[in-house]
Design an enzyme around this catalytic site. Structure first.
Site, PDB file in Angstrom:
ATOM      1  CG  LEU A   1      32.946 154.461  21.711  1.00  0.00           C
ATOM      2  CD1 LEU A   1      32.923 155.182  20.361  1.00  0.00           C
ATOM      3  CD2 LEU A   1      31.558 154.631  22.514  1.00  0.00           C
TER       4      LEU A   1
ATOM      5  NE  ARG B   1      28.438 160.918  19.588  1.00  0.00           N
ATOM      6  CZ  ARG B   1      28.058 159.840  20.378  1.00  0.00           C
ATOM      7  NH1 ARG B   1      27.171 159.021  19.632  1.00  0.00           N
ATOM      8  NH2 ARG B   1      27.923 159.832  21.650  1.00  0.00           N
TER       9      ARG B   1
ATOM     10  CG  HIS C   1      28.548 155.255  17.746  1.00  0.00           C
ATOM     11  ND1 HIS C   1      29.361 154.181  18.469  1.00  0.00           N
ATOM     12  CD2 HIS C   1      28.235 156.037  18.211  1.00  0.00           C
ATOM     13  CE1 HIS C   1      28.959 154.391  19.597  1.00  0.00           C
ATOM     14  NE2 HIS C   1      28.060 155.476  19.589  1.00  0.00           N
TER      15      HIS C   1
ATOM     16  NE  ARG D   1      23.111 157.864  18.836  1.00  0.00           N
ATOM     17  CZ  ARG D   1      23.835 157.532  19.898  1.00  0.00           C
ATOM     18  NH1 ARG D   1      23.433 157.734  21.239  1.00  0.00           N
ATOM     19  NH2 ARG D   1      24.989 157.121  19.748  1.00  0.00           N
TER      20      ARG D   1
ATOM     21  CG  HIS E   1      31.941 157.810  18.471  1.00  0.00           C
ATOM     22  ND1 HIS E   1      32.926 158.567  18.892  1.00  0.00           N
ATOM     23  CD2 HIS E   1      30.869 158.146  19.339  1.00  0.00           C
ATOM     24  CE1 HIS E   1      32.627 158.820  20.047  1.00  0.00           C
ATOM     25  NE2 HIS E   1      31.550 158.526  20.427  1.00  0.00           N
TER      26      HIS E   1
ATOM     27  CD  GLU F   1      30.057 162.980  22.102  1.00  0.00           C
ATOM     28  OE1 GLU F   1      29.987 162.389  21.177  1.00  0.00           O
ATOM     29  OE2 GLU F   1      29.108 163.600  22.297  1.00  0.00           O
TER      30      GLU F   1
ATOM     31  CD  GLN G   1      26.156 159.427  15.968  1.00  0.00           C
ATOM     32  OE1 GLN G   1      26.142 158.587  16.989  1.00  0.00           O
ATOM     33  NE2 GLN G   1      25.704 160.823  15.956  1.00  0.00           N
TER      34      GLN G   1
ATOM     35  CG  PHE H   1      27.792 163.112  26.075  1.00  0.00           C
ATOM     36  CD1 PHE H   1      28.394 162.559  27.194  1.00  0.00           C
ATOM     37  CD2 PHE H   1      27.713 162.065  24.955  1.00  0.00           C
ATOM     38  CE1 PHE H   1      28.819 161.404  27.201  1.00  0.00           C
ATOM     39  CE2 PHE H   1      28.071 160.737  25.273  1.00  0.00           C
ATOM     40  CZ  PHE H   1      28.693 160.493  26.288  1.00  0.00           C
TER      41      PHE H   1
HETATM   42  C1  LIG Z   1      30.272 151.395  21.843  1.00  0.00           C
HETATM   43  C2  LIG Z   1      28.949 151.948  21.971  1.00  0.00           C
HETATM   44  C3  LIG Z   1      28.816 152.824  22.869  1.00  0.00           C
HETATM   45  C4  LIG Z   1      27.581 153.609  22.886  1.00  0.00           C
HETATM   46  N1  LIG Z   1      27.493 154.596  24.108  1.00  0.00           N
HETATM   47  C5  LIG Z   1      26.414 155.226  23.908  1.00  0.00           C
HETATM   48  C6  LIG Z   1      26.168 156.200  25.039  1.00  0.00           C
HETATM   49  O1  LIG Z   1      27.249 156.320  25.948  1.00  0.00           O
HETATM   50  N2  LIG Z   1      24.888 156.874  25.331  1.00  0.00           N
HETATM   51  C7  LIG Z   1      23.913 156.390  24.583  1.00  0.00           C
HETATM   52  O2  LIG Z   1      22.817 157.279  24.771  1.00  0.00           O
HETATM   53  N3  LIG Z   1      24.117 155.760  23.550  1.00  0.00           N
HETATM   54  C8  LIG Z   1      25.408 155.064  23.275  1.00  0.00           C
HETATM   55  N4  LIG Z   1      25.371 153.871  22.341  1.00  0.00           N
HETATM   56  C9  LIG Z   1      24.106 153.633  21.682  1.00  0.00           C
HETATM   57  C10 LIG Z   1      23.276 152.860  22.223  1.00  0.00           C
HETATM   58  O3  LIG Z   1      24.176 152.064  23.103  1.00  0.00           O
HETATM   59  C11 LIG Z   1      22.433 151.672  21.324  1.00  0.00           C
HETATM   60  O4  LIG Z   1      21.807 152.519  20.500  1.00  0.00           O
HETATM   61  C12 LIG Z   1      21.514 151.063  22.214  1.00  0.00           C
HETATM   62  O5  LIG Z   1      22.091 150.479  23.393  1.00  0.00           O
HETATM   63  C13 LIG Z   1      20.627 150.119  21.761  1.00  0.00           C
HETATM   64  O6  LIG Z   1      19.886 149.210  22.599  1.00  0.00           O
HETATM   65  P1  LIG Z   1      18.965 148.345  21.909  1.00  0.00           P
HETATM   66  O7  LIG Z   1      18.064 147.811  23.120  1.00  0.00           O
HETATM   67  O8  LIG Z   1      18.259 148.935  20.735  1.00  0.00           O
HETATM   68  O9  LIG Z   1      19.588 147.367  20.931  1.00  0.00           O
HETATM   69  P2  LIG Z   1      20.755 146.110  21.707  1.00  0.00           P
HETATM   70  O10 LIG Z   1      21.219 146.504  23.005  1.00  0.00           O
HETATM   71  O11 LIG Z   1      21.742 146.111  20.704  1.00  0.00           O
HETATM   72  O12 LIG Z   1      20.074 144.656  21.816  1.00  0.00           O
HETATM   73  C14 LIG Z   1      19.649 144.114  20.754  1.00  0.00           C
HETATM   74  C15 LIG Z   1      18.768 142.896  21.008  1.00  0.00           C
HETATM   75  O13 LIG Z   1      18.145 142.348  20.122  1.00  0.00           O
HETATM   76  C16 LIG Z   1      18.699 140.944  20.058  1.00  0.00           C
HETATM   77  N5  LIG Z   1      18.437 140.484  18.823  1.00  0.00           N
HETATM   78  C17 LIG Z   1      18.666 140.935  17.412  1.00  0.00           C
HETATM   79  N6  LIG Z   1      18.698 140.368  16.351  1.00  0.00           N
HETATM   80  C18 LIG Z   1      17.828 139.332  16.811  1.00  0.00           C
HETATM   81  C19 LIG Z   1      17.347 138.324  16.103  1.00  0.00           C
HETATM   82  N7  LIG Z   1      17.456 138.189  14.922  1.00  0.00           N
HETATM   83  N8  LIG Z   1      16.559 137.477  16.981  1.00  0.00           N
HETATM   84  C20 LIG Z   1      16.309 137.422  18.483  1.00  0.00           C
HETATM   85  N9  LIG Z   1      17.152 138.484  18.803  1.00  0.00           N
HETATM   86  C21 LIG Z   1      17.684 139.482  18.152  1.00  0.00           C
HETATM   87  C22 LIG Z   1      19.968 140.718  20.691  1.00  0.00           C
HETATM   88  O14 LIG Z   1      20.010 139.569  21.139  1.00  0.00           O
HETATM   89  C23 LIG Z   1      19.915 141.711  21.624  1.00  0.00           C
HETATM   90  O15 LIG Z   1      19.375 141.279  22.529  1.00  0.00           O
HETATM   91  C24 LIG Z   1      26.569 153.387  22.021  1.00  0.00           C
HETATM   92  C25 LIG Z   1      26.657 152.279  21.128  1.00  0.00           C
HETATM   93  C26 LIG Z   1      27.816 151.621  21.028  1.00  0.00           C
HETATM   94  C27 LIG Z   1      28.110 150.733  19.843  1.00  0.00           C
END
Ligand SMILES: Cc1cc2nc3c(=O)[nH]c(=O)nc-3n(C[C@H](O)[C@H](O)[C@H](O)COP(=O)(O)OP(=O)(O)OC[C@H]3O[C@@H](n4cnc5c(N)ncnc54)[C@H](O)[C@@H]3O)c2cc1C
Ligand code: SF4
Ligand code: F3S
Ligand code: FES
Lengths: 248, 113, 129, 595
Positions: free
Chosen positions: D244, D292, D360, D395, D234, D247, D232, D118
């Site tokens: 997206l 990035r 991103h 990141r 992307h 990468e 960030q 990556f």
């Molecule tokens: C398109 C894309 C591709 C990516 N690819 C990669 C990758 O290849 N490798 C990598 O390491 N990272 C990648 N990332 C980053 C990574 O995916 C995210 O940072 C990570 O998944 C975030 O996970 P999380 O559990 O913090 O939040 P999320 O998966 O966003 O979950 C948030 C949760 O909070 C809940 N929530 C939010 N607000 C409230 C509220 N007010 N009340 C109740 N519930 C709420 C939602 O329902 C959800 O369940 C990518 C990001 C994107 C956007």
């Protein structure tokens, strides 16, 4: 181009005021690169904030935006307006589910069915994390890989008549998931999981209509999974029949 | 939930499906259409010998057994899917019961030739 | 406040989409499978009664009504064959290592077997009679 | 008023971080009752769209040292080194656990887990499940979590406020979508796992749900947000939708060219290109595999030189993966192909993919320590909504999924211990807060009889202000302008009038509550961006183009003091890796290279 429009006929049901669902028509700007979801959002943002529907990723992977588009179960975030233009588009909530409100259906039965197939790795001997990952050859991976691609969009439940006729039927996606775990070389939960998969509500409920696989946006082919499940269940049944209990 | 005993009938259904898919097209074409029409010319005596040959009688029995169970199985589900859900149990008995009787008749015909 | 709305499933659901209708026709093929199986039992039974009975039976079957009926039956049987072969690779996928043998290959193989079986059937029939 | 819904631990969010935390609590102490509150069904969480992979050292040619160094240098030395060290050491264990739970990691022929390179990595160490890694991780976590009966699922409940009594956090106020009921869900510990805030910007890879709710809830409860100026971009999003293109496309050998077909990255200190057919291509930490921030900044420079292409959705460049061939694309990047076909109308097997930088990831978030603890007792945060910090100013791709697991688990474990000794809540105090919050929501949105603003216009104005003022390059003036517009939007928000005044599944109300959160988060971003008068990683101030370790080797903390946002500072933890120059290309400095 800017002035072109398209008609969306949307099924509305507001539990607080409607006794039953009715259609409402909206005229929406037509853009070649708009999907049905974009049109719904345009309505919600500019015309009628009371229209409710689910969506999140807008890239066909979260599974929340499934609806009936002209009678077919589709992901609205990858169904383009241009496929229908200039004809009107009818949008309804997924069939075979209760309507919560407007285009939002009640998912409870689906979640219950997911749980029934025990979609987790079951092991008698758990390997300590320190000993690293299990080995799994690419060939072993590919045995179940396709059945692990399900995004729980439930289009297959809307497409399967058995789900409508026989609500207890565990249904295509959950069964495919159960079979995905049965086929995983790391899993040892065969007997436990078979209790559900090989039950009356399990693979034996399916009459192989096959429409589940037709509508599946992720090519999971749940119909194939279920038929393979039937073969597995049958071999298992004969094995149990022929072999005395102790030797199984 | 308990495991279902469906495999008992399903294996007959599947076996019947495979057998009939393979053989019925030519079987139906040759015996039910071409033979009566005389396209396939057959001397009656020889035909009796052919149909009465133990191998053909065995084939006839297997075809009846598997074919009937295959058909019964599908018919059962089709009737239920067409809205006779409430009658599922009697339909099931009727279908497989019919198939069993049909198979016994076939066996009797085959043996008593 | 919740008041979920349940939509009834119409009895005519199988007319709603050509795929469902085709499914129903496929299932209907079962009727002809049963029919041809029973017909064959009759045929052998007549043969058991002797050459004359058999001739009479075949003579009846020559009637245009019967022939038409059997042609329709044949069409359904072919639909059964076609759909059955098409699903075989789904029910019993064949793998070589990580690669799946393409569906088309399996389907074609079954048609070839069908062809061979058919030829043997006709040859046996023609040769012995 | 309805009863409080009582549990021991309340987890807000069902993404990778939230589910991992839930499992951690259940495993640590099966007697605890855990609430998982999520505004969408957990398997819809945005983790599902992560494509490329998750980083952890597993192969023999790699070492913890390398992963640490890549992360710290990638972060432009703004990461806390103790946190990074701990993160890197726990990463393999967490990804292995996921393997044990059934995650279908892609494999090498010998049956071991495969890795891919990556951006910004010296050694390839990204575990992947084709190009649907986040999807597989999330579903594995969700399915595994389903087996724990200790978990109570509050699916489609929207948390609107933290319940705080004295100096401890005791739960949340949440709105059940389908009934419209507003209830208190209480516990002695709350873990915020609400994800990022990309939707503060108009053009983002993020799902509609990434509206920074948890950050806003924490901020309102007096908890600082850390490093919010670092956003960030992307480098490869699809123009128009912002979808997206992972990468991993470059990790597998994809190249980026401008309108003349020239691999422009070589002009921006990212090394010299090798021919795509050269067996050494792609070279790690070089060209397309640079970090990035650098790649996104290079795009802006190319645009200024007029060397980008022009399309209906603005300028773009091309990402070319044709030379990988159909077979490899189908095997390693099937989702990229599917997305490009669906949303860009081109097949990357035959045509290059139009791409441009797109918002991103938010490096900043709720200020926590390595156990997910915030300054408010009983309040934890993990995942993208938290800032530990391991991501610093930029990141490293594929660190974030791993971060969700490592720190989700740590927060869960710590919370499980904490609740054993924490004092019981005073229910009547909490009940009163719930009633107040319910009354506020009713009054402000449902019972309102007039107002002249539409939700969408306020939201769009805020988003555009942020893009214009706090984008890839910023100046004092541009951020100031954005800040003023955001403040104006906050005023206008009070005038928003909803069409929908019903209670069951009122999604317009949810959008309003989300916008309210985004406005707070945008405000924090502006304040932090104004205060940091240097350029570092993703924060590029054209009026202060250099990194200034003297004054700004510090985390910014935005806090609300008497309702007013204030910026405070906190030292970065430096242990073994003194700040150095970030080098990419041929001479990318590495401790091991110097041996
Ligand atoms: C398109 C894309 C591709 C990516 N690819 C990669 C990758 O290849 N490798 C990598 O390491 N990272 C990648 N990332 C980053 C990574 O995916 C995210 O940072 C990570 O998944 C975030 O996970 P999380 O559990 O913090 O939040 P999320 O998966 O966003 O979950 C948030 C949760 O909070 C809940 N929530 C939010 N607000 C409230 C509220 N007010 N009340 C109740 N519930 C709420 C939602 O329902 C959800 O369940 C990518 C990001 C994107 C956007
Ligand atoms: S099997 Fe396919 S159609 Fe069914 S829920 Fe899964 S992805 Fe959707
Ligand atoms: S549509 Fe239904 S009947 Fe079986 S093959 Fe699919 S589950
Ligand atoms: S919005 Fe996620 S699948 Fe359509």
């Amino acid at each position: 181009m800017a002035d072109e429009t398209i008609i969306l006929r949307v099924l509305r049901y507001r539990p607080e005021q409607d006794s039953e669902p009715t259609f409402q028509e909206y005229e929406v700007p037509y853009r070649k690169d708009w999907v049905v979801l974009d049109a719904l959002n345009w309505i919600k943002e500019y015309k009628d904030g009371t229209l409710s529907f689910r969506w999140s990723c807008r890239m066909g992977v979260c599974g929340s935006c499934g609806m009936m588009v002209n009678g077919r179960a589709r992901l609205t975030c990858n169904t383009f307006l241009r496929e229908f233009y200039p004809n009107p588009i009818t949008v309804e909530p997924l069939v075979n589910f209760d309507i919560e409100r407007d285009l939002v259906i009640c998912m409870d039965p689906f979640i219950e069915k997911l749980k029934r197939v025990k979609p987790w790795i079951i092991r008698e001997d758990v390997k300590p994390v320190e000993d690293g990952p299990y080995e799994q050859s690419p060939a072993e991976l590919y045995r179940y890989k396709q059945f692990s691609m399900c995004i729980n969009c439930m289009l297959c439940y809307a497409a399967c008549p058995v789900v409508g006729l026989h609500p207890e039927f565990i249904g295509p996606a959950a069964l495919a998931l159960g079979i995905r775990y049965l086929l995983d070389s790391r899993d040892q939960g065969w007997d436990e999981r078979m209790e559900e998969v090989a039950s009356h509500d399990g693979v034996w409920g399916c009459t192989f209509v096959g429409e589940c696989s037709e509508v599946c946006p992720k090519h999971v082919d749940p119909a194939a999974a279920i038929q393979q499940g039937k073969v597995m269940a049958t071999l298992d049944w004969f094995k149990r029949l022929l072999m005395p209990r102790g030797q199984r | 939930m308990a495991r279902s005993n469906e495999p008992a009938v399903w294996s007959l259904f599947a076996g019947g499906g495979a057998l009939t898919a393979l053989i019925l097209p030519v079987h139906a074409l040759a015996l039910t259409i071409l033979l009566p029409l005389g396209v396939i010319e057959a001397d009656s005596e020889k035909l009796v010998a052919f149909l009465g040959h133990p191998l053909f009688r065995l084939y006839m029995f297997v075809l009846a057994l598997l074919g009937l169970f295959h058909g019964a199985h599908r018919l059962r589900f089709t009737l239920i899917d067409l809205g006779l859900h409430a009658l599922a149990t009697p339909i099931t008995w009727l279908c497989y019961g019919g198939a069993t009787i049909g198979s016994l008749v076939a066996l009797w015909v085959a043996v008593s030739f | 406040m919740r008041r979920p709305y349940r939509r009834p499933m119409p009895k005519t659901w199988w007319l709603k989409h050509p795929h469902y209708t085709l499914f129903m026709l496929r299932e209907l093929s079962a009727v002809f499978v049963i029919y041809f199986a029973l017909w064959t039992v009759c045929l052998v039974q007549r043969a058991g009664q002797g050459a004359e009975a058999l001739s009479r039976f075949l003579q009846t079957m020559k009637g245009p009504g019967w022939i038409l009926w059997h042609l329709i039956g044949l069409a359904f049987v072919l639909l059964h064959t076609y759909t059955w072969f098409a699903t075989a690779p789904k029910v019993m996928p064949v793998r070589r290592g990580a690669e799946k043998v393409p569906d088309g290959v399996i389907i074609a193989a079954q048609w070839i077997v069908l062809l061979i079986v058919s030829v043997i059937f006709v040859v046996l029939l023609a040769a012995t009679t | 008023m309805a009863e409080l819904l009582k549990h021991d631990v309340v987890i807000v969010g069902g993404g990778a971080a939230g589910l991992r935390a839930a499992i951690a609590v259940a495993e640590r102490n099966p007697n605890l009752s855990v609430a998982v509150v999520s505004k969408i069904y957990p398997m819809r969480s945005h983790t599902v769209s992560a494509e490329g992979g998750a980083a952890a050292v597993i192969k023999a040619n790699d070492s913890f040292e390398h992963h640490i160094y890549d992360t710290i240098s990638g972060a432009d030395w703004l990461a806390d080194q103790d946190a990074v060290e701990l993160f890197v050491h726990e990463a393999p264990k967490e990804l292995t656990l996921l393997e044990h739970w059934g995650c279908p990691w892609s494999r090498d022929p010998d049956g071991t887990v495969a890795v891919r390179p990556f951006g910004g990595m010296k050694i390839e160490r990204t575990w992947f499940a084709a190009d649907k890694t986040g999807f597989h991780m999330l579903h594995t976590l969700y399915q595994t979590a389903l087996r724990y009966v200790e978990l109570t699922w509050y699916d489609e409940w929207f948390a609107t406020k933290l319940l705080v009594d004295g100096d401890r956090c005791y739960g949340v106020v949440a709105l059940e979508l389908r009934t419209g009921a507003i209830r208190g869900i209480t516990g002695k510990a709350v873990i915020l796992c609400t994800g990022g805030a990309g939707r503060v910007f108009p053009f983002t890879t993020n799902a509609i749900t990434k509206t920074g709710d948890g950050m806003a809830l924490a901020l309102r409860a007096g908890v600082p947000l850390k490093d919010m100026e670092f956003i960030q971009y992307h480098p490869t999003g699809l123009p128009g939708t912002g979808i997206l293109i992972t990468e991993a496309a470059r990790g597998e050998g994809g190249i980026m060219v401008n309108k003349d077909g020239y691999r422009y990255l070589q002009d921006y200190g990212l090394g010299k290109p090798l021919d795509v057919n050269d067996p050494r291509h792609p070279v790690k930490r070089t060209m397309e595999l640079g970090p990035r921030d650098k790649l996104s900044q290079a795009f802006v420079m190319e645009m200024r030189k007029g060397r980008t292409l022009k399309g209906p959705y603005g300028d773009y460049v091309l990402l070319d993966i044709r030379h990988l061939g159909e077979k490899k694309i189908n095997e390693k990047l099937p989702f990229v192909r599917e997305l490009a076909r669906n949303y860009a109308g081109i097949d990357p097997v035959y045509e290059p993919i139009p791409v441009r930088p797109v918002v991103h990831y938010v490096m900043g978030g709720v200020d926590t320590d390595v156990d997910g603890r915030t300054v408010l007792d009983g309040l934890y945060a993990a995942g993208e909504c938290a800032c530990v910090s391991i991501n610093g100013a930029n990141r490293l791709g594929s660190n974030s999924l791993t971060e969700c697991l490592v720190f989700g688990a740590r927060a869960g474990h710590h919370a499980a211990e904490y609740v054993a000794s924490a004092p019981d809540p005073n229910d009547s105090v909490l009940q009163k807060q719930v009633e107040e919050e319910a009354a506020r929501i009713r009054k402000q949105f449902l019972e309102k009889t007039e107002g002249k603003e539409r939700l969408v216009t306020v939201r769009k104005d805020m988003q555009n202000a942020m893009e214009d003022g706090v984008g890839i390059y910023r100046t004092e003036q541009s951020v100031q302008q954005a800040l003023e517009k955001v403040l104006e939007c906050r005023e206008r928000f009070k005038e928003v009038y909803l069409d929908d005044h019903t209670v069951s599944f009122n999604t317009e109300l949810i959008s309003a509550l989300e916008l309210e959160c985004m406005l707070d988060v945008a405000l924090a971003m502006c304040h932090a961006a104004l205060a940091r008068r240097e350029s570092r990683g993703a924060h590029q101030r054209e009026d202060h183009p250099n990194r200034d370790d003297e004054n700004f080797l510090k985390h910014s903390l935005v806090v609300l003091r008497d309702g007013q946002p204030k910026v405070e500072w906190k030292d970065v933890v430096i242990t073994k890796w003194p700040p150095g120059e970030r080098k990419y290309g041929a001479d990318s400095g590495l401790p091991t290279d110097q041996k």
